[in-house]
Motif scaffolding. Structure first.
Motif, PDB file in Angstrom:
ATOM      1  N   GLU A 221      -5.477   6.540 -11.846  1.00 35.08           N
ATOM      2  CA  GLU A 221      -6.127   5.365 -11.381  1.00 35.08           C
ATOM      3  C   GLU A 221      -5.446   3.968 -11.721  1.00 35.08           C
ATOM      4  OE1 GLU A 221     -10.561   7.052 -10.320  1.00 35.08           O
ATOM      5  OE2 GLU A 221     -10.177   6.149 -12.242  1.00 35.08           O
TER       6      GLU A 221
ATOM      7  N   ASP B  89      -6.696  -0.420 -11.890  1.00 37.14           N
ATOM      8  CA  ASP B  89      -7.733  -1.553 -11.230  1.00 37.14           C
ATOM      9  C   ASP B  89      -7.019  -2.214 -10.030  1.00 37.14           C
ATOM     10  OD1 ASP B  89      -9.201  -0.881 -13.555  1.00 37.14           O
ATOM     11  OD2 ASP B  89      -9.132  -3.104 -14.205  1.00 37.14           O
ATOM     12  N   TYR B  90      -7.950  -2.206  -9.003  1.00 35.85           N
ATOM     13  CA  TYR B  90      -7.242  -2.711  -7.507  1.00 35.85           C
ATOM     14  C   TYR B  90      -6.922  -4.246  -8.035  1.00 35.85           C
ATOM     15  CZ  TYR B  90      -7.446  -4.256  -2.782  1.00 35.85           C
ATOM     16  OH  TYR B  90      -7.280  -4.573  -1.448  1.00 35.85           O
ATOM     17  N   SER B  91      -7.510  -5.137  -8.718  1.00 38.10           N
ATOM     18  CA  SER B  91      -6.755  -6.502  -8.997  1.00 38.10           C
ATOM     19  C   SER B  91      -5.640  -6.632  -9.453  1.00 38.10           C
ATOM     20  CB  SER B  91      -8.014  -7.217  -9.973  1.00 38.10           C
ATOM     21  OG  SER B  91      -8.071  -6.510 -11.070  1.00 38.10           O
TER      22      SER B  91
ATOM     23  N   VAL C  36      -6.055   3.543  -1.618  1.00 39.51           N
ATOM     24  CA  VAL C  36      -5.589   2.163  -1.902  1.00 39.51           C
ATOM     25  C   VAL C  36      -6.623   1.440  -1.491  1.00 39.51           C
ATOM     26  CG1 VAL C  36      -3.368   3.242  -2.485  1.00 39.51           C
ATOM     27  CG2 VAL C  36      -4.048   2.265  -0.016  1.00 39.51           C
TER      28      VAL C  36
ATOM     29  N   GLU D 176     -13.363  -1.824  -9.669  1.00 37.63           N
ATOM     30  CA  GLU D 176     -12.962  -1.297  -8.167  1.00 37.63           C
ATOM     31  C   GLU D 176     -11.463  -0.921  -8.787  1.00 37.63           C
ATOM     32  OE1 GLU D 176     -12.251  -2.866  -3.636  1.00 37.63           O
ATOM     33  OE2 GLU D 176     -12.517  -4.337  -5.107  1.00 37.63           O
ATOM     34  N   VAL D 177     -10.954   0.195  -8.195  1.00 38.58           N
ATOM     35  CA  VAL D 177      -9.816   0.899  -8.388  1.00 38.58           C
ATOM     36  C   VAL D 177      -9.206   1.327  -7.311  1.00 38.58           C
ATOM     37  CG1 VAL D 177     -10.313   1.457 -10.897  1.00 38.58           C
ATOM     38  CG2 VAL D 177     -10.691   3.177  -9.111  1.00 38.58           C
ATOM     39  N   VAL D 178      -7.770   1.747  -7.279  1.00 33.68           N
ATOM     40  CA  VAL D 178      -7.007   2.534  -6.173  1.00 33.68           C
ATOM     41  C   VAL D 178      -6.598   3.842  -7.115  1.00 33.68           C
ATOM     42  CG1 VAL D 178      -6.414   0.572  -4.902  1.00 33.68           C
ATOM     43  CG2 VAL D 178      -4.929   1.282  -6.655  1.00 33.68           C
TER      44      VAL D 178
ATOM     45  N   GLY E  35      -9.767   1.003  -2.162  1.00 39.70           N
ATOM     46  CA  GLY E  35     -10.624   0.639  -3.306  1.00 39.70           C
ATOM     47  C   GLY E  35     -11.781   1.394  -3.371  1.00 39.70           C
TER      48      GLY E  35
ATOM     49  N   GLU F 123       0.740  -1.029   0.038  1.00 35.34           N
ATOM     50  CA  GLU F 123       0.127  -0.150   0.036  1.00 35.34           C
ATOM     51  C   GLU F 123       0.763   1.178  -0.053  1.00 35.34           C
ATOM     52  OE1 GLU F 123      -2.630  -0.440   3.301  1.00 35.34           O
ATOM     53  OE2 GLU F 123      -3.950  -1.583   2.476  1.00 35.34           O
TER      54      GLU F 123
END
Length: 727
Positions: A361, A363-365, A333, A343-345, A335, A69
């Protein structure tokens, strides 16, 4: 015959003399073998391993997640800040170029000429002159426009276009999007306008002529010889050539992107997902995302089939746009959903001087792909560890159950080490007391053992402490300890002298208030026991009628034995935040208010309360609630015993009892011996003789009403007497 030993004793039961049965031997044998295994503590290692691995797994997972993170925040903020820095540098460069062009002497001359011609041309007679001046201005600006990739120019007064490289634009009103910037330009500032849809037809990036093509303008003031702004020069920029290209440099990985947006969530640059957005129906087939896509939260992932129930303009802003448009520079971060519902950060900022925000941005994945793999591995391991823990726990429970069964079998067989158990005398929260005999000495003995289902380190420690403290006290009025042990079945016990007398609570409940001489005789013996304990640095803390036994011992009646040193406290032990301990009816004010400050004077207060109970048949205070009872002990003076009893009480005895019940410790007898001397000085001390005691015990043992006692009364006991008991 009444029996009492440490507890209010139950009715006696017939002693069982049966030997251990075959079943109990089998259980005991199994447990003995298991015990040898457990004593090596092999069973602890799997549990310790599970706990350590679980803790280590959570710690590693948490550490990696925090590190990722932190790194992700740093990366996102770096990309955002670099993009913003490049954009600002580009826009400042455009502003400087426009200002330089607008400050050219010939440009200023032609601009003033056009303004003057326009102001003088009321009938259109100077139209040709205006056109010639417009053409001259265009010819003059062409080299600069070509070198800096500007498509068109406009010369503006405060309301309209007065000269332009496009004939169809002259005379048009200033677009609403540009009005605030034109006003600032008239104040002397050069400004770059954010992208907006052109009102006139332009060739788009596919070569087609159409209206609404995204445009940008850089505006600079044109001044006269007095340096007063008289017009504004606007140079047209195609945003897809540099503005959007600069933002697209912030694309990281397969899903990362950087884009600009206004306060309403309108995207001011192109998305990297234009093709996917068109497939999902979020964009028209022929239109780009710039100035056509609202950055709103759809409420679900559109690429996975989710369709919002509202128009896009009715959807809420995404977290990034909402935060940035409020003027915040921030990141997330944990999400959140972007305009696709993915879902993004991201990290974002707002540029107030230009009226738009910039966000980065991914994608979180994708951002946490290594962590997702780690988490899956972690959960698999945790599941396996949990299964192992359950298996170990079940095994431990089985072993504990076998141990309990072995203890119960040993007790049922009435054999406890060298002691043969007979009848059960009483039972408390932590232990049971049996009458028994030593296998060799044949001496009647009271045997106290821990309840099989209450064996814990805390209960064992307290049990051992009670034995050790009591065994070091030798006064004849203190219960004597003979032995302490632990059987192969893990039964903890200790043996003490067997007392077949009556406790003072039962004495008063059954026979009523006692004569003054007998009260003095009893209290002096209690003082003797306590004086030894106090000299050893110990405070009993639970002196009450139920913990004082009256017996016939060695041919003498009314021999006192002080019991239950389970709550005893060393004087030097001053633990912080200690809670109340004892029985509320007999607790001193300091034991209620400052439990960690109790001392010998606290026990003396309780002795006075016991004396009050013996002489009156009633406790010092009676209340409906525990709070009220404690309040009485701390602030309310006691009613004199003679007044409470309704008949005379020897003044010296009444004085001794009331002096013990003083709220201030300094006004009480300072030692148990001082109290004994005070009691001994009472004339009534000689009123109770050995002959009277023998006569009383003879009648008591025959079950008839003993002589020389008061009338039986109902003791005004309060339900809270069982609270804070030592057992």
């Amino acid at each position: 015959m009444a029996k009492r030993n440490f507890f209010s004793l139950a009715n006696s039961i017939s002693p069982a003399a049966a030997h251990m049965t075959w079943a109990s031997k089998t259980v005991a044998g199994t447990v003995a073998r298991t015990r040898r295994f457990l004593t090596r503590q092999i069973w602890l290692w799997p549990i310790i391993a599970v706990l350590l691995l679980s803790t280590l797994g959570w710690w590693v997972n948490g550490s990696i997640e925090r590190t990722m993170e932190d790194n992700l925040v740093s990366e996102l903020e770096t990309i955002r800040d670099v993009e913003v820095a490049m954009l600002k540098k580009w826009m400042i460069s455009q502003e400087n170029i426009a200002r330089s062009v607008a400050d050219d002497v010939d440009v200023r001359r032609l601009a003033l000429e056009i303004l003057n011609l326009g102001a003088a041309d009321h009938d259109g007679s100077d139209l040709e002159a205006i056109n010639n001046a417009n053409a001259s201005l265009g010819k003059l600006l062409r080299p600069a426009m070509n070198s800096h990739d500007y498509d068109h120019f406009m010369l503006l007064d405060r309301t309209q276009v007065i000269a332009t490289s496009r004939a169809d634009a002259r005379g048009l009103a200033i677009p609403a999007t540009l009005k605030p910037l034109v006003a600032k330009a008239f104040e002397g500032k050069a400004m770059v306008a954010r992208p907006y849809k052109s009102l006139l037809s332009n060739v788009d990036d596919t070569g087609q002529l159409r209206a609404g093509v995204p445009m940008m303008y850089v505006l600079a003031p044109v001044v006269d010889e007095h340096l007063q702004t008289v017009a504004v020069l606007g140079l047209q920029i195609r945003p897809e050539r540099e503005f959007t290209q600069l933002l697209q440099l912030g694309q990281i990985g397969k899903t990362g992107e950087t884009y600009a947006f206004d306060a309403n969530g309108l995207m001011l640059s192109n998305s990297r997902f234009d093709h996917a957005l068109k497939l999902d129906g979020m964009l028209p087939e022929e239109g780009p995302s710039i100035l056509n896509l609202l950055v709103r939260d759809p409420g679900g992932n559109i690429s996975k089939g989710y369709r919002p129930k509202k128009l896009r303009s009715e959807l809420p802003l995404t977290k990034m746009v909402a935060s940035a448009s409020a003027g915040n520079t921030d990141f997330d971060v944990a999400g959140y959903r972007d305009y696709r519902g993915e879902e993004v950060v991201g990290a974002w900022t707002w540029l107030p001087e230009y009226g738009f925000g910039v966000g980065t941005e991914i994608d979180y994945s994708e951002a946490f792909r290594p962590l997702v793999i780690l988490k899956r591995t972690h959960w698999v391991l945790m599941t396996l560890l949990a299964i192992s823990s359950i298996a170990i726990f079940i095994f431990t429970l089985m072993m504990a159950r076998l141990q309990v069964q072995a203890r119960e079998a040993a007790i049922e067989a009435k054999q406890l080490g060298q002691y043969k158990l007979e009848e059960k005398l009483g039972e408390g929260a932590m232990g049971v007391v049996y009458r028994g005999q030593h296998a060799m000495l044949r001496r009647p003995t009271a045997i106290k053992l821990l309840n099989a289902d209450r064996v814990t380190d805390l209960s064992i420690g307290r049990f051992e402490r009670e034995v050790q403290i009591t065994s070091n006290l030798n006064h004849p009025n203190t219960i004597a300890i003979y032995d302490f042990g632990r059987t192969p079945e893990d039964i903890f016990y200790y043996a003490m002298e067997f007392l077949d007398g009556i406790d003072l609570q039962t004495l008063v409940d059954r026979y009523g208030p006692q004569p003054a001489g007998r009260v003095i005789y009893i209290l002096k013996q209690v003082c003797g026991s306590l004086y030894e304990a106090h000299c050893a640095g110990l405070v009993h803390r639970d002196i009450k009628p139920a913990n004082i036994m009256l017996n016939r011992r060695g041919g003498e009646g009314d021999v006192v034995k002080v019991l239950d040193f389970g709550l005893v406290k060393a004087k030097e032990d001053r633990g912080e935040g200690e809670s109340m301990a004892g029985t509320p009816l007999y607790m001193s004010p300091e034991a209620i208010q400052l439990p960690n400050s109790v001392d010998a004077c606290s026990d003396i207060y309780a002795v006075g309360a016991v004396g009050y109970f013996l002489i009156t048949g009633k406790p010092v205070f009676a209340a409906d609630t525990l709070v009220d009872l404690c309040q009485m002990h701390t602030s309310e003076p006691p009613v004199p015993p003679s007044q409470r009893l309704g008949q005379p009480v020897p003044a010296e005895l009444e004085h001794a009892i009331l002096s013990c019940l003083e709220k201030s410790r300094a006004r009480r007898p300072q030692t148990a011996r001082d109290l004994a001397k005070l009691l001994d000085a009472c004339p009534a001390a000689d009123e109770w003789t050995l002959d009277q005691a023998d006569a009383w015990w003879s009648a008591h043992e025959r079950g008839v009403t003993p002589p020389s006692t008061g009338q039986k009364t109902h003791s005004e006991t309060y339900d809270a007497t069982m609270l804070f008991e030592s057992e």
